[in-house]
Design an enzyme around this catalytic site. Sequence first.
Site, mmCIF file in Angstrom:
data_model
loop_
_atom_site.group_PDB
_atom_site.id
_atom_site.type_symbol
_atom_site.label_atom_id
_atom_site.label_comp_id
_atom_site.label_asym_id
_atom_site.label_seq_id
_atom_site.Cartn_x
_atom_site.Cartn_y
_atom_site.Cartn_z
ATOM 1 N N CYS A 567 0.824 -1.509 -0.395
ATOM 2 C CA CYS A 567 -0.101 -0.058 0.156
ATOM 3 C C CYS A 567 0.642 1.045 -0.332
ATOM 4 C CB CYS A 567 -1.264 -0.043 0.800
ATOM 5 S SG CYS A 567 -2.353 0.999 0.966
ATOM 6 N N HIS A 649 -4.902 -4.485 0.123
ATOM 7 C CA HIS A 649 -4.709 -4.943 1.289
ATOM 8 C C HIS A 649 -4.523 -6.674 1.303
ATOM 9 C CE1 HIS A 649 -3.597 -1.889 3.791
ATOM 10 N NE2 HIS A 649 -4.045 -1.050 3.020
ATOM 11 N N GLU A 651 -4.328 -9.180 3.069
ATOM 12 C CA GLU A 651 -4.719 -9.315 4.842
ATOM 13 C C GLU A 651 -6.305 -9.238 4.769
ATOM 14 O OE1 GLU A 651 -3.138 -4.600 5.269
ATOM 15 O OE2 GLU A 651 -2.486 -6.959 3.946
#
Length: 678
Positions: A567, A649, A651
């Site tokens: 990011c 992202h 995750e």
Amino acid sequence: MCSRPSTLTALEAVFSFPDERSPPDLKKGPAMTPSPSPLESALRAGRPFALIARDAESVELLTGDVVDVDLLADIPLHDAAGTPREVLALVPYRQVVERGFECHDDAAPLRCLLVDTHQRLPRQAVLAELPTEPVALADAGFDVSDTDYADIVRTVIADEIGRGEGANFVIRRDFTAAVDVDPLTAGLTWFRALLEHERGAYWTFLVSTPGHLTVGASPEAHVSASGGIVTMNPISGTFRHPAGGATAATLTEFLSSTKETEELFMVVDEELKMMSAVCSDGGRITGPHLKEMSRLTHTEYMLRGRSAMDPREILRETMFAPTVTGSPMQNACTVIKRHERAPRGYYSGVAALFTPTADEAADGTGHDLDAPILIRTAYLVDGRLRVPVGATLVRHSDPDGEVGETHGKAAGVLGAIGAIPRDEVAERAALDEDAPVGERRALADDPDIAALLAARNDRLAPFWLNPQDTPDAIPVRRATGAGRTAVVVDAEDRFTTMLAHQLRHLGFDVTITPWNDADPSALERADVVVAGPGPGDPRDEASPRIARMRAVVAARLASGRPLLAVCLSHQILADTLGIALAPLGSPHQGLQKTVEVFGRPASIGFYNTFTARVAPGTLRLGATEISADPASGDVYALRGPGYASVQGHLESILSRDGLETLDRLLTHALAPVLQEKP
């Protein structure tokens, strides 16, 4: 400094009892008992106390002395002899200073009721004793006008979300009024009203301590810990009931709203960051469910994981819920300070009940924790009522809609206590005539509503939905990280805790280090450095945090040692490689997209306001391969000798293909190490 104001004289000064030893008048039934009830005895004793309703049948009465402490770690779970004891702590918002976060610091005390008696009383018996005469309010209204609040919403969207400061922020306003009634009488009256008229609360409570009276009906359990299991309960998305109450038809439109759905997903992501910090297994989500109340319906998930941490440390690591602050948490606190005019007091803090367990350990970990968020709560100090409420502001918030949301949230408390008219038609409609008296008809039981709720999970990552030791949760698990170390550099976004949890599942030995405490020698020794996400403009050279992340990325790139950038750090890597950066036309905060990542489609969650951008069709720049949007040129991923990066992202719960994509990018970045350590 600690204090122990427990004398009757101190309470008389606060509560202004009509005579020297009489508590406020209580409504009595036709038959008087010869001895006072437990509640009356507590009031006549003139000691601090709390009333808590956590089920439909009973009210818990807690009495004890009060101490104020400085830190959560100072909450006294044992007496001087080392004997475990029960404590009810009121934790103010200002306690975020423990984590180095900013706030308007009003010095609100971290107040602890040291419980020496805990009685469970029949709810109906308590109701029969409580006063019923309505409490008149004067000079009532919001401290921030509707027009001014709508302007704040526009400013936050443009200047905070629009500049990459975060995905969502909760900005509050307060409904205030003058009360010319004895405070304890008013509080007991309102507690009764909330018990009778507000449904769906997690806790309905009254806490009376010297100089401070709090009464509320919180819908949301922030965090609990029992038997080694930690539970969090993110609630977000707010449906304001039309006149006459909610129906399946009116609720369907709300559940179909992209804005409301994404708002809930964002707060689940934020609370999973906290769960991953305190739970060895990172946490698993179940739901979504409906939280039905008198005037509002919310959507919610339950998060559960295992932890052996002291419950005070669990509470510290989870300060405070993103549903009442925003994300990422640290920057949300800064944004709140910029846009709220006054300190929060206890609003968005928690009421934390620590109860000793049978297997109480000497270090205090044997206490259970039950901590609802202090929202939908009224405070009465110096003859002034205050009911704080806030709206969650996201990239596509409508200013007028957010104004309406604050009115709806305030109405839940104000309607129950009679400060505004109650919707009696809705109250009657909520009772199923064919069910036993008092049982509520649940909209979640409607098959169409249940199907809409269940369909939300089709978008989410199996890794966080399924038990994480099953193949369904981990579709790819290679030996990529076996025997190898990873250092994750945190740039003030605790997505790094979720990322570290996934890295551990891929076999890595992981350390997280803050950007301002990253040891260059530790970074140099790591088999892979993961430069993490964070808020802000990646082009801001005046920011020490951005400058440090640039140095980390540049040094690792120059070394040729494996690097993964995520990011914000992906943008910094792109800039370092000569790829231009630009703001997006519309922020991608909490946006799920299916994009191509080096030849494979991947469903990924994005939380970015800026992007690296190349000319459409560009696939390579020198030794760097580029995966970008074919029309806009927005760069989704990069890879080259010893490095890889991703804008999204992986995750996040929004990244259905996150773990597989993470494994692919790491395998590429680790090529030099894989050759060294076959």
